[in-house]
Design a protein around this motif. Sequence first.
Motif, mmCIF file in Angstrom:
data_model
loop_
_atom_site.group_PDB
_atom_site.id
_atom_site.type_symbol
_atom_site.label_atom_id
_atom_site.label_comp_id
_atom_site.label_asym_id
_atom_site.label_seq_id
_atom_site.Cartn_x
_atom_site.Cartn_y
_atom_site.Cartn_z
ATOM 1 N N LYS A 158 3.067 48.662 78.393
ATOM 2 C CA LYS A 158 3.917 47.479 78.333
ATOM 3 C C LYS A 158 3.215 46.300 78.991
ATOM 4 O O LYS A 158 2.782 46.395 80.138
ATOM 5 N N TYR A 159 3.099 45.215 78.234
ATOM 6 C CA TYR A 159 2.636 43.950 78.787
ATOM 7 C C TYR A 159 3.815 42.985 78.703
ATOM 8 O O TYR A 159 4.133 42.473 77.625
ATOM 9 N N LYS A 160 4.481 42.736 79.802
ATOM 10 C CA LYS A 160 5.582 41.766 79.829
ATOM 11 C C LYS A 160 4.988 40.456 80.332
ATOM 12 O O LYS A 160 4.876 40.221 81.533
ATOM 13 N N LEU A 161 4.561 39.630 79.373
ATOM 14 C CA LEU A 161 3.801 38.421 79.696
ATOM 15 C C LEU A 161 4.405 37.187 79.016
ATOM 16 O O LEU A 161 3.684 36.357 78.469
ATOM 17 N N SER A 162 5.724 37.110 79.031
ATOM 18 C CA SER A 162 6.458 35.965 78.470
ATOM 19 C C SER A 162 6.324 35.829 76.961
ATOM 20 O O SER A 162 6.509 34.743 76.412
ATOM 21 N N GLN A 163 6.024 36.932 76.248
ATOM 22 C CA GLN A 163 5.897 36.856 74.791
ATOM 23 C C GLN A 163 7.212 36.457 74.121
ATOM 24 O O GLN A 163 7.213 36.025 72.975
ATOM 25 N N ASN A 164 8.328 36.602 74.828
ATOM 26 C CA ASN A 164 9.634 36.233 74.277
ATOM 27 C C ASN A 164 9.947 34.745 74.476
ATOM 28 O O ASN A 164 11.018 34.286 74.100
ATOM 29 N N ARG A 165 9.020 34.005 75.047
ATOM 30 C CA ARG A 165 9.203 32.570 75.274
ATOM 31 C C ARG A 165 8.344 31.786 74.274
ATOM 32 O O ARG A 165 7.414 32.326 73.664
ATOM 33 N N SER A 166 8.621 30.501 74.167
ATOM 34 C CA SER A 166 7.845 29.629 73.273
ATOM 35 C C SER A 166 6.408 29.518 73.777
ATOM 36 O O SER A 166 6.122 29.775 74.955
ATOM 37 N N LEU A 167 5.513 29.094 72.882
ATOM 38 C CA LEU A 167 4.117 28.880 73.265
ATOM 39 C C LEU A 167 4.030 27.852 74.389
ATOM 40 O O LEU A 167 3.267 28.020 75.342
ATOM 41 N N GLN A 168 4.835 26.806 74.314
ATOM 42 C CA GLN A 168 4.823 25.781 75.368
ATOM 43 C C GLN A 168 5.221 26.380 76.714
ATOM 44 O O GLN A 168 4.566 26.122 77.732
ATOM 45 N N ASP A 169 6.282 27.179 76.728
ATOM 46 C CA ASP A 169 6.704 27.818 77.972
ATOM 47 C C ASP A 169 5.617 28.738 78.512
ATOM 48 O O ASP A 169 5.341 28.758 79.718
ATOM 49 N N ARG A 170 4.991 29.486 77.630
ATOM 50 C CA ARG A 170 3.926 30.411 78.060
ATOM 51 C C ARG A 170 2.772 29.639 78.690
ATOM 52 O O ARG A 170 2.246 30.041 79.731
ATOM 53 N N GLN A 171 2.381 28.532 78.071
ATOM 54 C CA GLN A 171 1.283 27.729 78.615
ATOM 55 C C GLN A 171 1.678 27.109 79.955
ATOM 56 O O GLN A 171 0.845 27.003 80.866
#
Length: 197
Positions: A158-171
């Motif tokens: 499991k990689y829980k790395l904000s993949q459920n958020r928008s690209l902008q949020d991730r950046q």
Amino acid sequence: MYIPKHFAKKDKNEIAEFIHANAFGQLLSQHAGRLCAAHIPFALSGDHSHIYGHLARQNPQWQDIDNQEVLIILQGPHGYVSPTWYSGPGVPTWNYQALHIYGRCSVFEDTKRLRALVDDMSRRYEADIETPWVGDFKESLLSAIVGVDIEISDIQCKYKLSQNRSLQDRQQVIAALRHKGRTALAKVMQMEVDRDG
């Protein structure tokens, strides 16, 4: 381990790379009617079907681990994520990489096999030392450890790395982590963004 599908990792090569990069973890088994954990480094077999380690002979965990199904937990970078780092609504959370390995454990005490395991691990971890240590393990030192060989039956990654958020949020999370000095977590998050394209 609970793994929502957007956090699941299935690629065998990626999983093997994660194991090599994060090989220090916990070996969990039953001992004397309770869960017991040893914190040890592991070595993955070339065909990825077994994972090896060793325990101190004085550690009582090894005495009844033979033929048990065990759990190994390996962890990558992790850290707190503030909802203030998002463009929109969110909640406090934790980003992380985690891997669970299940398998049947066998204990081995054969000196040649123990020496091969210790030599292999020493070579790997001495590789980036300017003047690597070259050890000659005496029989007495090898007799102080017991090897464990886990035949892998299941791997959950499991990689829980904000993949459920928008690209902008991730950046924005990556930038905030870098600013706070959490560069390892920022790096794996950026790798995940790059992989997602």
